[in-house]
Design a protein around this motif. Structure first.
Motif, short mmCIF file in Angstrom:
data_model
loop_
_atom_site.label_atom_id
_atom_site.label_comp_id
_atom_site.label_asym_id
_atom_site.label_seq_id
_atom_site.Cartn_x
_atom_site.Cartn_y
_atom_site.Cartn_z
N LYS A 287 0.82 -1.22 0.00
CA LYS A 287 0.00 0.00 0.00
C LYS A 287 0.85 1.26 0.00
CE LYS A 287 -3.85 -2.26 2.20
NZ LYS A 287 -5.15 -2.13 1.72
N VAL A 288 2.16 1.10 -0.04
CA VAL A 288 3.09 2.23 -0.11
C VAL A 288 3.87 2.15 -1.43
CG1 VAL A 288 3.31 2.42 2.40
CG2 VAL A 288 4.90 0.99 1.13
N ASP A 289 4.48 3.26 -1.81
CA ASP A 289 5.25 3.29 -3.05
C ASP A 289 6.44 2.32 -3.01
OD1 ASP A 289 3.60 5.27 -4.02
OD2 ASP A 289 5.01 6.91 -3.65
N LEU A 290 6.75 1.77 -4.17
CA LEU A 290 7.96 0.97 -4.37
C LEU A 290 8.96 1.91 -5.04
CD1 LEU A 290 9.56 -1.71 -4.51
CD2 LEU A 290 8.40 -2.16 -6.68
N LYS A 291 10.07 2.21 -4.37
CA LYS A 291 11.06 3.15 -4.91
C LYS A 291 12.35 2.42 -5.20
CE LYS A 291 9.10 7.13 -2.58
NZ LYS A 291 9.35 8.31 -1.77
N VAL A 292 12.87 2.63 -6.42
CA VAL A 292 14.11 1.99 -6.83
C VAL A 292 15.05 3.00 -7.49
CG1 VAL A 292 12.90 -0.21 -7.22
CG2 VAL A 292 13.34 1.31 -9.16
N VAL A 293 16.32 2.66 -7.45
CA VAL A 293 17.35 3.35 -8.23
C VAL A 293 17.75 2.38 -9.32
CG1 VAL A 293 19.72 4.23 -8.21
CG2 VAL A 293 18.18 4.74 -6.32
N TYR A 294 17.94 2.89 -10.55
CA TYR A 294 18.37 2.01 -11.63
C TYR A 294 19.60 2.58 -12.32
CZ TYR A 294 15.99 5.38 -14.61
OH TYR A 294 15.60 6.55 -15.23
N PHE A 295 20.42 1.69 -12.85
CA PHE A 295 21.63 2.03 -13.60
C PHE A 295 21.60 1.20 -14.86
CE2 PHE A 295 25.98 1.03 -14.81
CZ PHE A 295 26.56 2.28 -14.86
N SER A 296 21.68 1.85 -16.02
CA SER A 296 21.60 1.14 -17.30
C SER A 296 22.79 1.48 -18.18
CB SER A 296 20.32 1.54 -18.05
OG SER A 296 19.18 1.17 -17.32
N THR A 297 23.30 0.45 -18.89
CA THR A 297 24.38 0.68 -19.84
C THR A 297 24.38 -0.42 -20.90
OG1 THR A 297 26.75 1.16 -20.07
CG2 THR A 297 26.15 -0.57 -18.52
N PRO A 298 24.70 -0.16 -22.15
CA PRO A 298 24.82 1.17 -22.74
C PRO A 298 23.43 1.78 -22.92
CG PRO A 298 25.00 -0.47 -24.47
CD PRO A 298 24.88 -1.22 -23.15
N LEU A 299 23.39 3.05 -23.23
CA LEU A 299 22.10 3.72 -23.43
C LEU A 299 21.67 3.68 -24.88
CD1 LEU A 299 22.61 6.89 -21.22
CD2 LEU A 299 21.32 4.83 -20.68
N ALA A 300 20.37 3.71 -25.10
CA ALA A 300 19.82 3.85 -26.45
C ALA A 300 20.16 5.26 -26.94
CB ALA A 300 18.31 3.66 -26.44
N ALA A 301 20.42 5.41 -28.22
CA ALA A 301 20.75 6.73 -28.78
C ALA A 301 19.60 7.72 -28.60
CB ALA A 301 21.11 6.60 -30.25
N ILE A 302 18.38 7.21 -28.64
CA ILE A 302 17.19 8.03 -28.41
C ILE A 302 16.57 7.51 -27.10
CG2 ILE A 302 14.92 8.68 -29.30
CD1 ILE A 302 16.06 8.00 -32.11
N PRO A 303 16.51 8.36 -26.06
CA PRO A 303 16.03 7.88 -24.75
C PRO A 303 14.69 7.15 -24.79
CG PRO A 303 17.02 10.03 -24.51
CD PRO A 303 16.96 9.74 -26.00
N SER A 304 13.77 7.58 -25.64
CA SER A 304 12.44 6.92 -25.67
C SER A 304 12.54 5.48 -26.21
CB SER A 304 11.48 7.74 -26.53
OG SER A 304 11.96 7.86 -27.86
N ASP A 305 13.64 5.13 -26.85
CA ASP A 305 13.84 3.76 -27.32
C ASP A 305 14.39 2.83 -26.23
OD1 ASP A 305 13.01 4.47 -29.84
OD2 ASP A 305 15.03 4.63 -30.68
N GLY A 306 14.70 3.39 -25.07
CA GLY A 306 15.31 2.62 -24.00
C GLY A 306 14.41 1.60 -23.35
N HIS A 307 13.10 1.85 -23.38
CA HIS A 307 12.12 0.91 -22.81
C HIS A 307 11.06 0.62 -23.85
CE1 HIS A 307 13.76 2.76 -19.18
NE2 HIS A 307 13.33 1.70 -18.53
N ARG A 308 10.74 -0.65 -23.98
CA ARG A 308 9.61 -1.03 -24.82
C ARG A 308 8.58 -1.67 -23.91
NH1 ARG A 308 9.24 -5.86 -27.87
NH2 ARG A 308 11.48 -6.12 -27.55
N PHE A 309 7.43 -1.02 -23.83
CA PHE A 309 6.37 -1.50 -22.93
C PHE A 309 5.56 -2.58 -23.63
CE2 PHE A 309 7.44 2.72 -21.44
CZ PHE A 309 7.68 2.46 -20.10
N LEU A 310 5.23 -3.63 -22.91
CA LEU A 310 4.50 -4.77 -23.44
C LEU A 310 3.15 -4.89 -22.76
CD1 LEU A 310 7.53 -7.21 -23.12
CD2 LEU A 310 6.84 -5.98 -25.17
N ASN A 311 2.19 -5.46 -23.43
CA ASN A 311 0.85 -5.67 -22.84
C ASN A 311 0.62 -7.12 -22.54
OD1 ASN A 311 0.23 -2.99 -22.95
ND2 ASN A 311 -0.69 -3.15 -24.98
#
Length: 125
Positions: free
Chosen positions: A101-125
């Motif tokens: 019932k409380v927020d889940l808070k995380v720190v993330y570190f990613s490498t290498p990065l996508a050239a376009i930030p919006s390409d870094g995550h692909r959301f799935l259904n």
């Protein structure tokens, strides 16, 4: 040659609202144009769920607070909680849900990065 050092004040970082909470990039391409990694924070609201894949980056996740569950490739759910760390290989489909019932808070570190930030995550259904 890019910056040799950088201090980012978290309170000054841009917050991006998402269907599952918010994401705050602390250090990434918008701060250092020739950086090969990214550091940020993510907050998942109570009951939130996300299914995604990072096509370009390996990602390390460190849980700051809260409790959740993570699943890889639609398999078993593993519990994650404060002070737990998770490694997610590039291209690995994963699901995360906040089970508290409380927020889940995380720190993330990613490498290498996508050239376009919006390409870094692909959301799935």
């Amino acid at each position: 040659m890019g910056k040799k050092y950088l201090v980012v004040k978290g309170k000054n970082s841009k917050v991006i609202e998402t269907p599952y909470g918010n994401v705050k990039t602390l250090i990434g391409l918008s701060q250092v144009s020739d950086i090969c990694c990214g550091l940020g924070m993510s907050t998942m609201t109570s009951g939130a769920y996300v299914k995604q894949v990072h096509d370009f980056s390996d990602t390390l996740v460190f849980v700051l607070s809260g409790k959740g569950k993570i699943s890889f490739d639609n398999k078993n759910w593993l519990e994650i909680a404060q002070n737990d760390a998770v490694f997610i290989k590039k291209g690995k489909e994963h699901e995360i849900k906040n089970v508290e019932k409380v927020d889940l808070k995380v720190v993330y570190f990613s490498t290498p990065l996508a050239a376009i930030p919006s390409d870094g995550h692909r959301f799935l259904n």
